[in-house]
Scaffold this motif. Sequence first.
Motif, PDB file in Angstrom:
ATOM      1  N   TRP A  15       0.677  -1.771   0.177  1.00 23.81           N
ATOM      2  CA  TRP A  15      -0.157  -0.307   0.056  1.00 23.81           C
ATOM      3  C   TRP A  15       0.911   1.522   0.227  1.00 23.81           C
ATOM      4  CZ3 TRP A  15      -0.285   3.263   4.597  1.00 23.81           C
ATOM      5  CH2 TRP A  15      -1.155   4.450   3.939  1.00 23.81           C
ATOM      6  N   ALA A  16       1.874   1.462   0.621  1.00 25.01           N
ATOM      7  CA  ALA A  16       2.967   2.225   0.575  1.00 25.01           C
ATOM      8  C   ALA A  16       3.617   2.478  -0.409  1.00 25.01           C
ATOM      9  CB  ALA A  16       3.723   2.485   2.469  1.00 25.01           C
ATOM     10  N   ASN A  17       4.003   1.309  -0.625  1.00 25.89           N
ATOM     11  CA  ASN A  17       4.749   1.520  -1.798  1.00 25.89           C
ATOM     12  C   ASN A  17       3.890   2.398  -3.548  1.00 25.89           C
ATOM     13  OD1 ASN A  17       7.643   0.881  -1.112  1.00 25.89           O
ATOM     14  ND2 ASN A  17       7.271  -1.334  -2.007  1.00 25.89           N
ATOM     15  N   THR A  18       2.622   1.966  -3.644  1.00 21.50           N
ATOM     16  CA  THR A  18       1.356   1.999  -4.449  1.00 21.50           C
ATOM     17  C   THR A  18       1.143   3.429  -3.566  1.00 21.50           C
ATOM     18  OG1 THR A  18       0.421  -0.078  -4.965  1.00 21.50           O
ATOM     19  CG2 THR A  18      -0.761   2.494  -5.018  1.00 21.50           C
ATOM     20  N   GLU A  19       1.132   4.368  -2.616  1.00 19.76           N
ATOM     21  CA  GLU A  19       0.894   5.684  -2.568  1.00 19.76           C
ATOM     22  C   GLU A  19       1.932   6.725  -2.731  1.00 19.76           C
ATOM     23  OE1 GLU A  19      -1.910   7.181   0.415  1.00 19.76           O
ATOM     24  OE2 GLU A  19      -2.520   5.772  -0.892  1.00 19.76           O
ATOM     25  N   LEU A  20       2.815   6.336  -2.961  1.00 24.31           N
ATOM     26  CA  LEU A  20       4.458   6.790  -3.245  1.00 24.31           C
ATOM     27  C   LEU A  20       4.717   7.173  -4.638  1.00 24.31           C
ATOM     28  CD1 LEU A  20       6.648   8.071  -1.980  1.00 24.31           C
ATOM     29  CD2 LEU A  20       8.276   6.023  -1.340  1.00 24.31           C
ATOM     30  N   PHE A  21       4.244   6.116  -5.099  1.00 23.27           N
ATOM     31  CA  PHE A  21       4.451   6.042  -7.215  1.00 23.27           C
ATOM     32  C   PHE A  21       3.079   6.723  -7.472  1.00 23.27           C
ATOM     33  CE2 PHE A  21       7.050   2.081  -6.329  1.00 23.27           C
ATOM     34  CZ  PHE A  21       7.907   2.613  -7.197  1.00 23.27           C
ATOM     35  N   ASP A  22       2.106   6.932  -6.556  1.00 24.54           N
ATOM     36  CA  ASP A  22       1.172   7.621  -7.124  1.00 24.54           C
ATOM     37  C   ASP A  22       1.716   9.479  -6.771  1.00 24.54           C
ATOM     38  OD1 ASP A  22      -0.582   6.010  -7.526  1.00 24.54           O
ATOM     39  OD2 ASP A  22      -1.830   6.180  -5.519  1.00 24.54           O
ATOM     40  N   VAL A  23       2.351   9.781  -5.350  1.00 23.12           N
ATOM     41  CA  VAL A  23       2.665  10.774  -5.751  1.00 23.12           C
ATOM     42  C   VAL A  23       4.242  11.173  -6.661  1.00 23.12           C
ATOM     43  CG1 VAL A  23       3.585  12.241  -3.825  1.00 23.12           C
ATOM     44  CG2 VAL A  23       1.797  11.660  -3.235  1.00 23.12           C
ATOM     45  N   LEU A  24       5.255  10.559  -6.546  1.00 21.58           N
ATOM     46  CA  LEU A  24       5.669  10.528  -7.502  1.00 21.58           C
ATOM     47  C   LEU A  24       6.045  10.909  -8.796  1.00 21.58           C
ATOM     48  CD1 LEU A  24       7.816   7.566  -6.002  1.00 21.58           C
ATOM     49  CD2 LEU A  24       8.823   9.902  -6.058  1.00 21.58           C
ATOM     50  N   GLU A  25       4.632   9.972  -9.417  1.00 23.35           N
ATOM     51  CA  GLU A  25       4.066  10.807 -10.643  1.00 23.35           C
ATOM     52  C   GLU A  25       4.465  12.120 -10.810  1.00 23.35           C
ATOM     53  OE1 GLU A  25       0.955   8.376 -11.296  1.00 23.35           O
ATOM     54  OE2 GLU A  25       2.272   6.275 -12.162  1.00 23.35           O
ATOM     55  N   THR A  26       4.064  13.102  -9.875  1.00 21.21           N
ATOM     56  CA  THR A  26       4.069  14.854  -9.952  1.00 21.21           C
ATOM     57  C   THR A  26       5.198  15.367  -9.597  1.00 21.21           C
ATOM     58  OG1 THR A  26       3.619  14.837  -7.921  1.00 21.21           O
ATOM     59  CG2 THR A  26       1.436  14.432  -8.924  1.00 21.21           C
ATOM     60  N   LEU A  27       6.306  14.669  -9.780  1.00 23.56           N
ATOM     61  CA  LEU A  27       7.503  15.284  -9.530  1.00 23.56           C
ATOM     62  C   LEU A  27       7.729  15.212 -11.336  1.00 23.56           C
ATOM     63  CD1 LEU A  27      10.137  16.128  -7.505  1.00 23.56           C
ATOM     64  CD2 LEU A  27      10.886  13.302  -7.134  1.00 23.56           C
ATOM     65  N   THR A  28       8.371  16.695 -11.034  1.00 17.29           N
ATOM     66  CA  THR A  28       9.037  17.124 -12.243  1.00 17.29           C
ATOM     67  C   THR A  28      10.148  16.535 -12.726  1.00 17.29           C
ATOM     68  OG1 THR A  28       8.146  19.478 -11.996  1.00 17.29           O
ATOM     69  CG2 THR A  28       9.593  19.111 -13.557  1.00 17.29           C
ATOM     70  N   ALA A  33      14.129  13.923  -9.215  1.00 18.60           N
ATOM     71  CA  ALA A  33      13.284  12.278  -9.366  1.00 18.60           C
ATOM     72  C   ALA A  33      13.888  11.413 -10.435  1.00 18.60           C
ATOM     73  CB  ALA A  33      12.283  12.580 -10.950  1.00 18.60           C
ATOM     74  N   HIS A  34      15.543  11.512 -10.072  1.00 16.31           N
ATOM     75  CA  HIS A  34      16.294  10.394 -10.705  1.00 16.31           C
ATOM     76  C   HIS A  34      16.739  10.234  -8.676  1.00 16.31           C
ATOM     77  CE1 HIS A  34      19.497   8.783 -12.748  1.00 16.31           C
ATOM     78  NE2 HIS A  34      20.179   8.772 -11.918  1.00 16.31           N
ATOM     79  N   THR A  35      16.874  11.363  -8.205  1.00 15.58           N
ATOM     80  CA  THR A  35      16.972  10.679  -7.324  1.00 15.58           C
ATOM     81  C   THR A  35      16.390   9.844  -6.683  1.00 15.58           C
ATOM     82  OG1 THR A  35      19.506  11.813  -6.706  1.00 15.58           O
ATOM     83  CG2 THR A  35      18.442  11.102  -4.753  1.00 15.58           C
ATOM     84  N   ALA A  36      15.352  10.079  -6.391  1.00  7.69           N
ATOM     85  CA  ALA A  36      13.878   9.135  -6.018  1.00  7.69           C
ATOM     86  C   ALA A  36      13.859   8.176  -6.777  1.00  7.69           C
ATOM     87  CB  ALA A  36      12.359  10.145  -6.411  1.00  7.69           C
ATOM     88  N   ILE A  37      14.080   8.138  -8.173  1.00  7.36           N
ATOM     89  CA  ILE A  37      13.550   6.554  -9.114  1.00  7.36           C
ATOM     90  C   ILE A  37      15.091   5.119  -8.054  1.00  7.36           C
ATOM     91  CG2 ILE A  37      14.267   5.582 -11.244  1.00  7.36           C
ATOM     92  CD1 ILE A  37      12.422   7.845 -11.765  1.00  7.36           C
ATOM     93  N   TYR A 129      12.732   2.830   5.277  1.00  9.22           N
ATOM     94  CA  TYR A 129      14.214   3.389   5.226  1.00  9.22           C
ATOM     95  C   TYR A 129      14.007   4.636   4.629  1.00  9.22           C
ATOM     96  CZ  TYR A 129      18.728   5.411   6.250  1.00  9.22           C
ATOM     97  OH  TYR A 129      19.601   6.050   6.195  1.00  9.22           O
ATOM     98  N   HIS A 130      14.236   3.340   3.071  1.00  9.39           N
ATOM     99  CA  HIS A 130      14.064   4.227   1.858  1.00  9.39           C
ATOM    100  C   HIS A 130      13.079   5.416   1.643  1.00  9.39           C
ATOM    101  CE1 HIS A 130      18.433   3.501   1.292  1.00  9.39           C
ATOM    102  NE2 HIS A 130      17.706   1.843   2.207  1.00  9.39           N
ATOM    103  N   ARG A 131      11.988   4.421   1.841  1.00  7.98           N
ATOM    104  CA  ARG A 131      11.012   4.987   1.101  1.00  7.98           C
ATOM    105  C   ARG A 131      10.633   6.361   2.504  1.00  7.98           C
ATOM    106  NH1 ARG A 131       7.767   0.415   1.795  1.00  7.98           N
ATOM    107  NH2 ARG A 131       6.808   1.395   4.156  1.00  7.98           N
ATOM    108  N   GLY A 132      11.133   6.657   3.663  1.00  6.61           N
ATOM    109  CA  GLY A 132      11.597   8.290   4.490  1.00  6.61           C
ATOM    110  C   GLY A 132      12.234   8.501   3.767  1.00  6.61           C
ATOM    111  N   ASN A 133      13.251   8.262   3.047  1.00  9.50           N
ATOM    112  CA  ASN A 133      14.340   9.230   2.332  1.00  9.50           C
ATOM    113  C   ASN A 133      13.426   9.670   0.705  1.00  9.50           C
ATOM    114  OD1 ASN A 133      16.811   7.000   2.782  1.00  9.50           O
ATOM    115  ND2 ASN A 133      16.755   8.505   4.338  1.00  9.50           N
ATOM    116  N   VAL A 134      12.963   8.879   0.049  1.00  9.34           N
ATOM    117  CA  VAL A 134      12.243   9.643  -1.020  1.00  9.34           C
ATOM    118  C   VAL A 134      11.456  10.569  -0.453  1.00  9.34           C
ATOM    119  CG1 VAL A 134      10.889   9.169  -2.944  1.00  9.34           C
ATOM    120  CG2 VAL A 134      12.597   7.516  -2.249  1.00  9.34           C
ATOM    121  N   GLY A 135      10.518  10.757   0.677  1.00 12.34           N
ATOM    122  CA  GLY A 135       9.903  11.170   0.979  1.00 12.34           C
ATOM    123  C   GLY A 135      10.327  12.587   1.436  1.00 12.34           C
TER     124      GLY A 135
END
Length: 163
Positions: A15-28, A33-37, A129-135
């Motif tokens: 669920w958390a991965n899905t939520e995060l990918f939804d938001v990452l799609e809005t990142l320019t 974006a490259h670092t997050a990916i 841990y790393h989802r937090g880094n992406v956050g």
Amino acid sequence: MSCSMMKSLFGHKAWANTELFDVLETLTPGPDAHTAIRLMNHIYVVDRIFQAHLLGQPHGYDATNTKATPTLAELRGAVAEADAWYQEYVATLNEAALAEPLGFNFTDGDTGTMSREEMLMHVITHGAYHRGNVGQILKNAAIAPPRDLLTKFLHIAEPARRG
């Protein structure tokens, strides 16, 4: 840890991965974006490495990330597939299986031993841990990251718990 808790944790992870990918799609597109990916790909690669460890198979990775960076769409699909595998896998386990020690090889060729439970908890804590880094990357880009909370997931998954 109980098998029931493992199911909840891996449900939350998916669920958390899905939520995060939804938001990452809005990142320019750009360095953030490259670092997050790259971070999300690192989580994915480690998930696959530990999947191989759990199955007693070679993982085929020589590092904990790939040289090439996948597209966000490619990575999202691969992560969803890995998350589904883990959810199915933990649904088949019992307490004895969780406690069983398994030998494996790290990406540097060194050997190790962990119980299934330890491996599964590593996958959970490493990803969180790393989802937090992406956050934090999202916050720095003035984008609110999703609230990656087990409590939120449990109340969404089981709305009767809120009453």
